[in-house]
Design a protein around this motif. Structure first.
Motif, PDB file in Angstrom:
ATOM      1  N   PHE A 225      45.736  34.586  42.172  1.00 18.89           N
ATOM      2  CA  PHE A 225      45.886  34.504  40.898  1.00 18.89           C
ATOM      3  C   PHE A 225      45.680  36.235  40.631  1.00 18.89           C
ATOM      4  O   PHE A 225      44.952  36.833  41.083  1.00 18.89           O
ATOM      5  N   LEU A 226      45.813  36.436  38.930  1.00 21.97           N
ATOM      6  CA  LEU A 226      45.807  37.659  38.054  1.00 21.97           C
ATOM      7  C   LEU A 226      44.877  37.438  36.556  1.00 21.97           C
ATOM      8  O   LEU A 226      44.865  37.081  36.591  1.00 21.97           O
ATOM      9  N   LEU A 227      43.942  38.401  36.712  1.00 25.83           N
ATOM     10  CA  LEU A 227      42.873  38.157  35.538  1.00 25.83           C
ATOM     11  C   LEU A 227      43.267  39.505  34.700  1.00 25.83           C
ATOM     12  O   LEU A 227      43.465  40.703  35.561  1.00 25.83           O
ATOM     13  N   ASP A 228      43.628  39.603  33.493  1.00 26.56           N
ATOM     14  CA  ASP A 228      43.952  40.955  33.020  1.00 26.56           C
ATOM     15  C   ASP A 228      42.643  41.342  32.352  1.00 26.56           C
ATOM     16  O   ASP A 228      42.155  40.999  33.766  1.00 26.56           O
ATOM     17  N   PRO A 271      36.282  44.055  47.212  1.00 29.30           N
ATOM     18  CA  PRO A 271      36.555  45.937  47.130  1.00 29.30           C
ATOM     19  C   PRO A 271      38.135  45.413  46.131  1.00 29.30           C
ATOM     20  O   PRO A 271      39.248  44.791  46.705  1.00 29.30           O
ATOM     21  N   VAL A 272      38.283  45.874  45.143  1.00 25.37           N
ATOM     22  CA  VAL A 272      39.798  46.229  44.449  1.00 25.37           C
ATOM     23  C   VAL A 272      40.343  47.307  45.042  1.00 25.37           C
ATOM     24  O   VAL A 272      39.894  48.680  44.422  1.00 25.37           O
ATOM     25  N   SER A 273      41.601  47.742  45.740  1.00 25.70           N
ATOM     26  CA  SER A 273      42.215  48.087  46.320  1.00 25.70           C
ATOM     27  C   SER A 273      43.570  48.886  44.937  1.00 25.70           C
ATOM     28  O   SER A 273      43.718  48.895  43.703  1.00 25.70           O
ATOM     29  N   GLU A 274      42.671  50.260  44.929  1.00 26.33           N
ATOM     30  CA  GLU A 274      43.199  51.596  43.774  1.00 26.33           C
ATOM     31  C   GLU A 274      44.880  51.678  44.451  1.00 26.33           C
ATOM     32  O   GLU A 274      44.343  53.139  45.546  1.00 26.33           O
ATOM     33  N   ALA A 299      41.911  41.890  46.757  1.00 30.77           N
ATOM     34  CA  ALA A 299      42.137  42.367  45.509  1.00 30.77           C
ATOM     35  C   ALA A 299      43.253  43.977  45.827  1.00 30.77           C
ATOM     36  O   ALA A 299      42.482  44.455  45.854  1.00 30.77           O
ATOM     37  N   VAL A 300      43.905  43.829  44.986  1.00 35.21           N
ATOM     38  CA  VAL A 300      44.554  45.123  43.837  1.00 35.21           C
ATOM     39  C   VAL A 300      44.823  45.015  42.932  1.00 35.21           C
ATOM     40  O   VAL A 300      45.090  44.331  41.965  1.00 35.21           O
ATOM     41  N   ARG A 301      45.287  46.171  42.305  1.00 38.58           N
ATOM     42  CA  ARG A 301      44.513  46.684  40.861  1.00 38.58           C
ATOM     43  C   ARG A 301      46.477  47.253  40.363  1.00 38.58           C
ATOM     44  O   ARG A 301      47.000  47.761  41.147  1.00 38.58           O
ATOM     45  N   SER A 302      46.261  46.023  39.349  1.00 38.50           N
ATOM     46  CA  SER A 302      48.058  46.318  38.818  1.00 38.50           C
ATOM     47  C   SER A 302      48.117  46.791  37.541  1.00 38.50           C
ATOM     48  O   SER A 302      46.702  46.706  36.613  1.00 38.50           O
ATOM     49  N   PRO A 303      49.120  47.341  36.735  1.00 40.19           N
ATOM     50  CA  PRO A 303      49.387  47.574  34.926  1.00 40.19           C
ATOM     51  C   PRO A 303      48.379  46.053  34.254  1.00 40.19           C
ATOM     52  O   PRO A 303      48.031  46.949  33.365  1.00 40.19           O
ATOM     53  N   ALA A 304      48.760  45.069  34.574  1.00 42.98           N
ATOM     54  CA  ALA A 304      48.000  43.931  34.635  1.00 42.98           C
ATOM     55  C   ALA A 304      47.145  43.508  34.493  1.00 42.98           C
ATOM     56  O   ALA A 304      46.517  42.549  33.573  1.00 42.98           O
TER      57      ALA A 304
END
Length: 547
Positions: A225-228, A271-274, A299-304
């Motif tokens: 899932f994606l969280l904005d 932890p969110v991967s950057e 978790a991975v951070r994306s532009p969205a």
């Protein structure tokens, strides 16, 4: 293309311009159009230099697009951008403001005006401001507007060093400039169409990639899932639906805290991967859709926003817990009979006490009974291990089920307490199945022992057989504690032990029913249970009939 210069009739001039138009429109690259335009001018109008400039009506800036001086093509970037002079100064500005061509045969006199800004450039690209840095290098000039839709879109400058221009040359140059402007517009439109087609192709490719990625994300087994940036759900794949029991329509646009209880606490532990750093998984207990789950998150951070992927480890964790409990159970199960055997043996070996024959017999019986219990536990563990590894071979022979039932019941009667009435009712005398006789008897003994164990208040335990379309069915019915509906799916799982509450019923190793299920299944049969808490249970299995 050669253009004959001289006095021409209107028909000859029209034919000349038509040929020029064709020549200019043979290419759809603006730079090539400018080159061909200059080629045409070389034969038509004498000149030492030509400059083609564009005019941006929004910024009111004049910028060079093409420059040729004294036989050399120059980089347009060497000529400075100029602002439009609305006060009438500067020859280019006058043409742009008026929309009319300008013919000047006394350039040195014109540049002496202080209202405009004038530059001179030589064949090496050296730029001089005139007349401050010297006189201009040209005598005559023509300034011709390039029009589009009735508005001036640019200016063409023709310069001659040692001769004047006349009206005929101006008229011919105007015709060629008009054709050049139209050809450049066509080339620009072609470029724009190509750029638009390329952008559309890129957009379609991107959309196709996104659609493919979405299909892949829908197909993968992990929940995603994606969280904005506001913490709202913007993507929820099929696996996420299956794991949590929450449909995408239910969660779309909702805050994560409305889906997962204590989400703020959970998010702090994930932890969110950057960038390119590797994502590190973390397993956490989660309440979602009214269910308690153990989920492994990355978790991975994306532009969205932040993309979360999770895997349901609830079953694995339950198995790990069951294994731990199994080790503890086996240790306890082994310790009890071993302690009894060891205590009885030490008592028998003592020389400082005198044992009566009766007491000696009791101790020996205890050793025998507890030894049998130890052998049973060991056999269960070994059988389960062999089943898991596929090393347990089963015979396939014709077996009279009624005979096996009667033999098993007789063998078990010696071991059941007086409070239990054990009976057999076989309605299939002579009915045979295909299987392994010893393993069928093992299943029966296990089910009977289980029925006796969970009937602490006594009652009847009955074993019956009946024919069915699927084969021969065997039922083992008791009047004991019964099994809650929530546990009836789990009791055949390995390591599972029933909760007998406060009845002090010994739970065993949790392998007996698992072994029964696997033996019946591998003989081509099925096994199940019907039960109500407090009303007893009926375990049954069906084996294929022998033909």
């Amino acid at each position: 293309m050669m253009i004959a210069v001289g006095r021409q009739s209107e028909g000859e001039k029209a034919a000349l311009l038509l040929a020029a138009a064709r020549y200019l429109n043979e290419t759809l690259e603006p730079d090539h159009v400018y080159d061909r335009f200059h080629e045409l001018l070389t034969d038509a109008v004498p000149h030492a230099g030509v400059v083609v400039s564009s005019f941006d009506a929004e910024t009111e800036r004049i910028r060079c697009e093409y420059a040729w001086v004294d036989g050399e093509k120059l980089d347009p970037a060497i000529l400075p951008e100029l602002p439009l002079n609305r006060e009438g100064g500067g020859m280019q500005s006058r043409v742009i403001m008026s929309g009319e061509s300008l013919l000047v045969n006394d350039v040195p006199e014109q540049v002496k005006e202080s209202k405009g800004v004038y530059y001179d450039v030589d064949r090496k690209g050296r730029l001089r401001k005139v007349p401050e840095e010297g006189p201009p290098g040209v005598q005559a000039a023509m300034m011709l507007p390039v029009k589009h839709g009735g508005r001036v879109a640019g200016v063409v400058q023709l310069m001659n060093a040692d001769a004047e221009y006349d009206a005929a040359q101006l008229e011919l140059a105007e015709g060629l400039v008009g054709l050049m402007g139209a050809a450049v517009r066509n080339a620009r439109l072609h470029e724009e169409a190509q750029a638009e087609a390329a952008a559309r192709a890129r957009a379609e490719a991107t959309a196709a990639e996104r659609e493919h990625a979405a299909r892949v994300l829908e197909a993968v087994g992990d929940g995603i899932f994606l969280l904005d940036r506001y913490g709202r759900v913007r993507f929820w794949n099929r696996a996420a639906e299956l794991v949590t029991g929450l449909a995408g329509d239910e969660v779309w646009g909702r805050q994560a805290a409305q889906i997962f209880e204590r989400w703020s606490e959970l998010a702090e532990e994930i932890p969110v991967s950057e960038g390119s750093s590797a994502a590190r998984p973390v397993t956490l207990p989660v309440d979602a859709g009214g269910r308690e789950l153990w989920l492994s998150f990355v978790a991975v951070r994306s532009p969205a926003g932040v993309v979360y992927a999770f895997r349901d480890l609830t079953l694995e964790r339950g198995l790990d817990q069951a294994k731990s409990e199994f080790i503890a159970t086996i240790s306890h199960e082994l310790r009890t009979p071993m302690t009894a055997v060891l205590g009885a043996a030490k008592t028998l070996l003592r020389e400082d006490i005198v044992l009566t024959p009766e007491r000696r017999r009791q101790l020996l019986e205890m050793i025998g009974a507890q030894g049998t219990r130890l052998a049973q536990i060991t056999e269960e563990v070994l059988t389960a291990s062999r089943l898991d590894r596929g090393e347990l071979s089963l015979g396939r022979e014709r077996v009279d089920v009624g005979e096996v039932v009667r033999a098993a019941v007789e063998a078990m009667r010696e071991h059941v307490p007086e409070s239990i009435s054990l009976n057999a009712a076989t309605e299939t005398n002579g009915a045979a199945v295909v299987g392994d006789r010893n393993r069928i008897e093992q299943v029966l003994v296990n089910l009977i022992d289980n029925a006796v164990k969970y009937s602490p208040q006594g009652g009847e335990v009955s074993v019956s057989t009946a024919s069915s379309e699927a084969g021969v069915r065997v039922d083992v019915r008791d009047e004991g504690l019964g099994i809650p509906p929530a546990e009836q799916e789990s009791i055949f799982e390995k390591f599972y032990r029933r909760d007998a509450g406060e009845t002090n019923v010994h739970g065993g190793t949790g392998l007996g029913l698992y072994i029964c299920r696997e033996l019946v299944r591998r003989m081509g049969g099925t096994i199940g249970v019907r039960s109500e808490p407090g009303s007893g249970s009926t375990f049954f299995f069906v084996l294929p009939r022998a033909v």
